[in-house]
Structure formats: structure tokens, C-alpha cells
Design a protein around this motif. Structure first.
Motif, PDB file in Angstrom:
ATOM      1  N   MET A   1       0.835  -1.084   0.347  1.00 59.51           N
ATOM      2  CA  MET A   1       0.091   0.087  -0.128  1.00 59.51           C
ATOM      3  C   MET A   1       0.631   1.375   0.098  1.00 59.51           C
ATOM      4  O   MET A   1       2.421   1.106   0.727  1.00 59.51           O
ATOM      5  CB  MET A   1      -1.330  -0.106   1.626  1.00 59.51           C
ATOM      6  N   ILE A   2       0.338   2.092  -0.896  1.00 56.77           N
ATOM      7  CA  ILE A   2       1.157   3.254  -0.812  1.00 56.77           C
ATOM      8  C   ILE A   2       0.716   4.409  -0.400  1.00 56.77           C
ATOM      9  O   ILE A   2      -0.611   4.954  -1.081  1.00 56.77           O
ATOM     10  CB  ILE A   2       1.886   3.200  -2.604  1.00 56.77           C
ATOM     11  N   VAL A   3       0.929   5.030  -0.017  1.00 58.92           N
ATOM     12  CA  VAL A   3       0.070   7.164   0.109  1.00 58.92           C
ATOM     13  C   VAL A   3       1.467   8.473  -0.677  1.00 58.92           C
ATOM     14  O   VAL A   3       2.288   8.048  -0.294  1.00 58.92           O
ATOM     15  CB  VAL A   3       0.614   7.585   2.073  1.00 58.92           C
ATOM     16  N   THR A   4       1.162   8.389  -1.556  1.00 61.38           N
ATOM     17  CA  THR A   4       1.352   9.463  -2.303  1.00 61.38           C
ATOM     18  C   THR A   4       1.149  11.062  -2.163  1.00 61.38           C
ATOM     19  O   THR A   4      -0.311  11.174  -1.364  1.00 61.38           O
ATOM     20  CB  THR A   4       0.926   9.503  -3.651  1.00 61.38           C
ATOM     21  N   VAL A   5       1.601  12.330  -1.712  1.00 64.08           N
ATOM     22  CA  VAL A   5       2.074  13.467  -1.050  1.00 64.08           C
ATOM     23  C   VAL A   5       2.497  14.705  -2.335  1.00 64.08           C
ATOM     24  O   VAL A   5       3.913  14.248  -2.722  1.00 64.08           O
ATOM     25  CB  VAL A   5       2.148  13.575  -0.360  1.00 64.08           C
ATOM     26  N   ASP A   6       1.580  15.281  -2.554  1.00 64.21           N
ATOM     27  CA  ASP A   6       1.455  16.322  -3.513  1.00 64.21           C
ATOM     28  C   ASP A   6       1.612  17.890  -2.517  1.00 64.21           C
ATOM     29  O   ASP A   6       0.804  17.951  -2.186  1.00 64.21           O
ATOM     30  CB  ASP A   6       0.525  16.780  -4.592  1.00 64.21           C
ATOM     31  N   VAL A   7       2.819  18.518  -3.175  1.00 63.54           N
ATOM     32  CA  VAL A   7       3.083  19.234  -1.872  1.00 63.54           C
ATOM     33  C   VAL A   7       3.134  20.619  -2.748  1.00 63.54           C
ATOM     34  O   VAL A   7       3.934  20.856  -4.084  1.00 63.54           O
ATOM     35  CB  VAL A   7       4.632  19.261  -1.489  1.00 63.54           C
ATOM     36  N   GLY A   8       1.793  21.158  -3.143  1.00 64.55           N
ATOM     37  CA  GLY A   8       1.745  22.485  -4.103  1.00 64.55           C
ATOM     38  C   GLY A   8       1.986  23.892  -3.230  1.00 64.55           C
ATOM     39  O   GLY A   8       3.363  23.396  -2.589  1.00 64.55           O
ATOM     40  N   ASN A   9       2.107  24.667  -4.023  1.00 63.55           N
ATOM     41  CA  ASN A   9       2.629  25.790  -3.610  1.00 63.55           C
ATOM     42  C   ASN A   9       1.372  26.643  -3.005  1.00 63.55           C
ATOM     43  O   ASN A   9       2.413  27.542  -2.164  1.00 63.55           O
ATOM     44  CB  ASN A   9       2.440  26.557  -4.903  1.00 63.55           C
ATOM     45  N   THR A  10      -0.095  26.395  -2.907  1.00 64.52           N
ATOM     46  CA  THR A  10      -0.893  26.632  -1.744  1.00 64.52           C
ATOM     47  C   THR A  10      -1.020  25.300  -0.770  1.00 64.52           C
ATOM     48  O   THR A  10      -1.363  25.632   0.379  1.00 64.52           O
ATOM     49  CB  THR A  10      -1.793  27.182  -2.850  1.00 64.52           C
ATOM     50  N   ARG A  11      -1.220  24.531  -1.297  1.00 62.68           N
ATOM     51  CA  ARG A  11      -1.760  23.414  -0.017  1.00 62.68           C
ATOM     52  C   ARG A  11      -1.370  22.025  -0.084  1.00 62.68           C
ATOM     53  O   ARG A  11      -0.274  21.697  -1.181  1.00 62.68           O
ATOM     54  CB  ARG A  11      -3.744  22.726  -0.721  1.00 62.68           C
ATOM     55  N   ILE A  12      -1.547  20.670   0.366  1.00 61.59           N
ATOM     56  CA  ILE A  12      -0.534  19.640   0.572  1.00 61.59           C
ATOM     57  C   ILE A  12      -1.899  18.491  -0.484  1.00 61.59           C
ATOM     58  O   ILE A  12      -3.330  18.618   0.501  1.00 61.59           O
ATOM     59  CB  ILE A  12      -0.088  19.538   1.677  1.00 61.59           C
ATOM     60  N   LYS A  13      -1.630  17.688  -1.207  1.00 62.80           N
ATOM     61  CA  LYS A  13      -2.650  17.050  -0.720  1.00 62.80           C
ATOM     62  C   LYS A  13      -1.844  15.413  -1.144  1.00 62.80           C
ATOM     63  O   LYS A  13      -0.942  15.344  -1.261  1.00 62.80           O
ATOM     64  CB  LYS A  13      -3.258  17.175  -2.490  1.00 62.80           C
ATOM     65  N   VAL A  16      -4.342   7.356  -1.139  1.00 58.86           N
ATOM     66  CA  VAL A  16      -3.880   6.062  -0.377  1.00 58.86           C
ATOM     67  C   VAL A  16      -4.157   5.294  -1.826  1.00 58.86           C
ATOM     68  O   VAL A  16      -5.418   5.085  -1.479  1.00 58.86           O
ATOM     69  CB  VAL A  16      -3.857   4.881   0.796  1.00 58.86           C
ATOM     70  N   PHE A  17      -3.294   4.498  -2.052  1.00 60.30           N
ATOM     71  CA  PHE A  17      -3.315   3.204  -3.326  1.00 60.30           C
ATOM     72  C   PHE A  17      -2.813   2.014  -2.837  1.00 60.30           C
ATOM     73  O   PHE A  17      -2.079   1.508  -2.176  1.00 60.30           O
ATOM     74  CB  PHE A  17      -2.087   3.798  -4.290  1.00 60.30           C
ATOM     75  N   GLU A  18      -4.183   0.981  -3.219  1.00 62.08           N
ATOM     76  CA  GLU A  18      -3.567  -0.379  -3.572  1.00 62.08           C
ATOM     77  C   GLU A  18      -3.672  -0.958  -4.509  1.00 62.08           C
ATOM     78  O   GLU A  18      -5.009  -0.994  -5.345  1.00 62.08           O
ATOM     79  CB  GLU A  18      -4.610  -1.400  -2.472  1.00 62.08           C
ATOM     80  N   GLY A  19      -2.179  -0.774  -5.092  1.00 59.70           N
ATOM     81  CA  GLY A  19      -2.408  -1.210  -6.303  1.00 59.70           C
ATOM     82  C   GLY A  19      -2.267  -0.128  -7.210  1.00 59.70           C
ATOM     83  O   GLY A  19      -2.014   1.092  -6.834  1.00 59.70           O
ATOM     84  N   ASP A  20      -3.174  -0.273  -8.022  1.00 59.16           N
ATOM     85  CA  ASP A  20      -3.702   1.142  -8.849  1.00 59.16           C
ATOM     86  C   ASP A  20      -5.320   1.784  -8.543  1.00 59.16           C
ATOM     87  O   ASP A  20      -5.546   2.795  -8.997  1.00 59.16           O
ATOM     88  CB  ASP A  20      -4.016   0.911 -10.713  1.00 59.16           C
ATOM     89  N   THR A  21      -5.747   0.986  -7.621  1.00 54.80           N
ATOM     90  CA  THR A  21      -6.884   1.953  -7.066  1.00 54.80           C
ATOM     91  C   THR A  21      -6.551   2.601  -5.803  1.00 54.80           C
ATOM     92  O   THR A  21      -5.979   2.535  -4.725  1.00 54.80           O
ATOM     93  CB  THR A  21      -7.186  -0.049  -6.755  1.00 54.80           C
ATOM     94  N   LEU A  22      -7.553   3.563  -6.271  1.00 54.57           N
ATOM     95  CA  LEU A  22      -7.126   5.182  -5.090  1.00 54.57           C
ATOM     96  C   LEU A  22      -8.375   4.682  -4.223  1.00 54.57           C
ATOM     97  O   LEU A  22      -9.477   4.657  -4.039  1.00 54.57           O
ATOM     98  CB  LEU A  22      -7.617   6.562  -5.716  1.00 54.57           C
ATOM     99  N   LEU A  23      -7.670   4.568  -2.564  1.00 56.78           N
ATOM    100  CA  LEU A  23      -8.538   4.060  -1.714  1.00 56.78           C
ATOM    101  C   LEU A  23      -9.569   5.630  -1.200  1.00 56.78           C
ATOM    102  O   LEU A  23     -10.891   5.630  -0.795  1.00 56.78           O
ATOM    103  CB  LEU A  23      -7.804   3.344  -0.679  1.00 56.78           C
ATOM    104  N   GLU A  24      -8.599   6.726  -1.035  1.00 58.26           N
ATOM    105  CA  GLU A  24      -8.728   7.886  -0.042  1.00 58.26           C
ATOM    106  C   GLU A  24      -7.739   9.162  -0.267  1.00 58.26           C
ATOM    107  O   GLU A  24      -6.590   8.639  -0.004  1.00 58.26           O
ATOM    108  CB  GLU A  24      -9.696   7.674   1.512  1.00 58.26           C
ATOM    109  N   HIS A  25      -8.471  10.281  -0.068  1.00 64.13           N
ATOM    110  CA  HIS A  25      -7.567  11.006  -0.859  1.00 64.13           C
ATOM    111  C   HIS A  25      -7.692  11.789   0.504  1.00 64.13           C
ATOM    112  O   HIS A  25      -8.921  12.719   0.558  1.00 64.13           O
ATOM    113  CB  HIS A  25      -7.133  11.693  -2.280  1.00 64.13           C
ATOM    114  N   PHE A  26      -6.860  12.936   0.133  1.00 64.20           N
ATOM    115  CA  PHE A  26      -7.117  14.119   1.310  1.00 64.20           C
ATOM    116  C   PHE A  26      -6.136  15.372   0.796  1.00 64.20           C
ATOM    117  O   PHE A  26      -5.329  15.251  -0.327  1.00 64.20           O
ATOM    118  CB  PHE A  26      -6.113  13.757   2.962  1.00 64.20           C
TER     119      PHE A  26
END
Length: 244
Positions: A1-13, A16-26
Motif C-alpha cells: 500500500m502506498i500514500v502519495t503526497v503532492d506538496v503544491g504552492n498553496t496546499r498539500i494533497k 492512499v493506493f492499493e495497487g492502481d486503486t485510489l482508496l481515499e484522498h486528502f
């Protein structure tokens, strides 16, 4: 299981992925980073990789504190990408743009791809059908357009994003909303028209925080996915694992 994090100029997104399936985003503010990452790890205890793409000003140490719980990975220019980079100054190409290009390359093979990321800035990135990243464009996003007119003039007010009431503004506020929103819509449609005229078999991907707001106003048919960068991070990391 992987959590990807995008640090942008304004916010953080994050997602959580299980394989290619996005389980939840924040989505959360930068000052809430540690607290929210910890909550995600407690909720999804099977996570073993944290993958970070950053164009913001968050220190790497903010993520490295989680090294005792999982493996932390920072996407960099030295990573393996599924495209040939034909940018004139490859080291200056933003990591977020490289991740988007990688995601489009992996998810939409054998076709031309234009990825439009509508956030603080609007970026246009083109990867051709031969998996060569050719470049693109950078322009101010909706928020920057509102802020720049306020900060660089003496009397124009600072407004929040709002759909224009009319094409022809009947007041200063209406005129600003019409100029900002319609101006960017016409810009995006103009770019899309130019790319469509110069190459066939092209997919247009619109992502970023303002993607949903803009998508329904565009004349061109596009694929709108506000989570495309997070999904591309997952795809890019899996590609790296397979090809290391």
C-alpha cells in the motif's frame, strides 16, 4: 500500500493506493502536514511507502520523521521516467510537471497527450505519441490573476473566485470576475485548439484544484481529473520499482 503526497504552492494533497486503486484522498494546509500524515498512517496501517512530489517550501525533514514507520521516497530529476525529456533546460522542469507527464505516458500509451494543471499556476505539458516530452507553457492561475490585479493597482478590490454573472461586466466586481474566469477559459481553449490543429490522436487531460470549475466552461472535450497528479505519482513510483 502506498500514500502519495503532492506538496503544491498553496496546499498539500495526499492519496492512499492499493495497487492502481485510489482508496481515499486528502487535502490539508502545510502547517497540518505532520498531524495529517500520522492520521493517514494510523487509518491505513498497511502503508509501506510514502512517495513525495514537492514544488512547495516544505522541508524534507517534515517527511523524514516518518522513516521509522515506512519507506520515504522523494521524486527527483535523477529518477527513471517513462519518457525522453526534450526540454531545453531539463533540470529546471518542475517535478510536478514531470510526474504529470509520466502519468499521462503510462496511462495513455501510443497517443499524443496534453496535460493542463490548473492550480496556483496553469501549466501545459505536451508528450508526443513517441513518448517524448516536448515542453509546454506556464501561465498564472485564477487565484494569481485576482491577486495580481489587486496588488498591482491602486483601487481594484481583492475578490474570491466566483462565476461571472454576465459576459459584459456591469460593475468593477463583475468586470474582474468576467476578465479572470473568461480570460483563462479562452486561454485554455486557445491552447487546446492549437495542439489539436498541429497533431492528431491527442488526449487532453485537465487536472489541478480548479479543474472541475473550469471543465464545464470549456468548449473543448477534455478529460477532467482533479486527482491526476496523485494517480501519476503512484504510477511513476510503480514504474520506478519495476525498472530499477
Amino acid at each position: 500500500m502506498i500514500v502519495t503526497v503532492d506538496v503544491g504552492n498553496t496546499r498539500i494533497k495526499a492519496a492512499v493506493f492499493e495497487g492502481d486503486t485510489l482508496l481515499e484522498h486528502f487535502v490539508f494546509d502545510k502547517i497540518e502536514l505532520a498531524e495529517n500524515i500520522q492520521k493517514i498512517l494510523e487509518k491505513f496501517q498497511a502503508i509501506v511507502h510514502l512517495v513525495v512530489s514537492s514544488v512547495g517550501d516544505v522541508d524534507k525533514k517534515s517527511f523524514l520523521v516518518f522513516e521509522n514507520q515506512l519507506e520515504v521516497h522523494f521524486v527527483s530529476h535523477e529518477d527513471i521516467f517513462p519518457f525522453t525529456n526534450n526540454y531545453g533546460t531539463p533540470k529546471t522542469l518542475g517535478i510536478d510537471r514531470m510526474v504529470l507527464a509520466a502519468g499521462a505516458t503510462l496511462l495513455y500509451p501510443n497517443q499524443n497527450r496534453l496535460i493542463i494543471d490548473a492550480g496556483t499556476c496553469v501549466t501545459y505539458d505536451f508528450v508526443d505519441e513517441n513518448n517524448v516530452y516536448q515542453g509546454g507553457a506556464i501561465a498564472p492561475g485564477l487565484r494569481l490573476r485576482y491577486e495580481s490585479m489587486h496588488h498591482f493597482t491602486a483601487k481594484l478590490p481583492l475578490l474570491s473566485l466566483q462565476s461571472p454573472e454576465n459576459f459584459i461586466g456591469k460593475s468593477t466586481s463583475q468586470s474582474i470576475h468576467s476578465g479572470v474566469v473568461n480570460g483563462l477559459v479562452y486561454e485554455i481553449d486557445g491552447f487546446v485548439d492549437e495542439y489539436k490543429a498541429s497533431c492528431k490522436n491527442i488526449i487532453i487531460i485537465l487536472t489541478g484544484g480548479d479543474a472541475v470549475f473550469l471543465a464545464k466552461r470549456l468548449k473543448n472535450t477534455i478529460f477532467a481529473n482533479s486527482n491526476f497528479l496523485l494517480e501519476s505519482l503512484n504510477q511513476t513510483f510503480q514504474y520506478k520499482i519495476k525498472n530499477d
